[in-house]
Enzyme design. Structure first.
Site, mmCIF file in Angstrom:
data_model
loop_
_atom_site.group_PDB
_atom_site.id
_atom_site.type_symbol
_atom_site.label_atom_id
_atom_site.label_comp_id
_atom_site.label_asym_id
_atom_site.label_seq_id
_atom_site.Cartn_x
_atom_site.Cartn_y
_atom_site.Cartn_z
ATOM 1 N N TYR A 1 4.180 2.854 46.271
ATOM 2 C CA TYR A 1 4.456 3.406 47.600
ATOM 3 C C TYR A 1 3.293 4.288 48.045
ATOM 4 C CZ TYR A 1 9.233 1.724 47.045
ATOM 5 O OH TYR A 1 10.337 0.922 46.883
ATOM 6 N N ARG B 1 7.076 8.670 51.074
ATOM 7 C CA ARG B 1 8.508 8.583 51.420
ATOM 8 C C ARG B 1 8.715 7.777 52.697
ATOM 9 N NH1 ARG B 1 12.563 12.561 49.447
ATOM 10 N NH2 ARG B 1 11.651 13.404 47.558
ATOM 11 N N ASN C 1 12.348 -2.968 56.779
ATOM 12 C CA ASN C 1 11.525 -4.149 57.057
ATOM 13 C C ASN C 1 12.427 -5.268 57.601
ATOM 14 O OD1 ASN C 1 9.893 -6.419 56.998
ATOM 15 N ND2 ASN C 1 9.549 -6.363 54.793
ATOM 16 N N CYS D 1 7.835 -6.770 51.061
ATOM 17 C CA CYS D 1 8.193 -5.429 50.589
ATOM 18 C C CYS D 1 8.592 -5.431 49.110
ATOM 19 C CB CYS D 1 9.254 -4.795 51.462
ATOM 20 S SG CYS D 1 10.708 -5.804 51.746
ATOM 21 N N HIS D 2 8.923 -6.598 48.571
ATOM 22 C CA HIS D 2 9.245 -6.672 47.143
ATOM 23 C C HIS D 2 8.030 -6.389 46.265
ATOM 24 C CE1 HIS D 2 7.990 -10.750 48.295
ATOM 25 N NE2 HIS D 2 7.517 -10.842 47.064
ATOM 26 N N GLU E 1 6.652 -14.756 41.441
ATOM 27 C CA GLU E 1 5.278 -14.837 41.936
ATOM 28 C C GLU E 1 4.275 -14.809 40.794
ATOM 29 O OE1 GLU E 1 4.424 -12.052 45.071
ATOM 30 O OE2 GLU E 1 5.950 -12.921 46.387
#
Length: 182
Positions: free
Chosen positions: A119, A133, A142, A150-151, A177
């Protein structure tokens, strides 16, 4: 690369095409406008009706769009889950993303298939190194998960954290992936 240039809206094409797709992580609910994919929702997380209520704010005619708008997103998502597609090439309708959250999602689009960032790293990539945050909030809101990956965002210690309330789904996507990366 995913096409994300906003297209001007015209009054005659404000319909919304709705559909769903069964995947190894559960049912995905999809919505597209003539400008591109606007929303992916996880069936296990939200009812299709909840997603439709959110989309009603777009001033679109729900269900009045052309089903052809979903053909390419469905095709590419199938290829992704088969391990054959590593980068989506879809038109996206970004009307559900604004301001800093949109900056974060744009930065996220540069994170390669099979890799992860924290993050904090994504906050730096989006131009605000102290906004980890806010990056978390951007990930949780999202509107186009999977396509806007976002994963691929993990905690600073490398643990996966949450993903639509199901960390095991996030772990599955990351492992998928990594297994199909060339």
């Amino acid at each position: 690369m995913t096409r994300s240039d906003p297209a001007p809206l015209e009054a005659d094409d404000l319909g919304l095409a709705l559909g769903s797709l069964d995947t190894p992580i559960g049912q995905l609910n999809l919505a597209a406008t003539s400008h591109g994919l606007v929303r992916i929702g996880f069936g296990y997380m939200e009812a299709k009706e909840d997603m439709m209520a959110e989309l009603a704010e777009l001033s679109c005619s729900l269900g009045q769009g052309d089903p052809v708008w979903l053909e390419e997103p469905v095709s590419q998502l199938r290829e992704y889950f088969e391990g054959r597609l590593h980068r989506f090439d879809l038109a996206l309708d970004w009307r559900l993303s604004h301001g800093f959250y949109r900056q974060v999602l744009d930065a996220l689009m540069t994170v390669d298939y099979g890799t992860t960032v924290s993050y904090g790293e994504l906050a730096r990539m989006a131009g605000s190194s102290r906004a980890a945050r806010a990056v978390g909030t951007a990930m949780s809101t999202n509107p186009i998960p999977l396509v806007v990956p976002c994963h691929r965002v993990v905690r600073g210690d490398g643990s996966v954290g949450e993903y639509g309330g199901r960390p095991e789904v996030k772990t599955w996507l990351i492992d998928h992936e990594r297994a199909h990366r060339h």
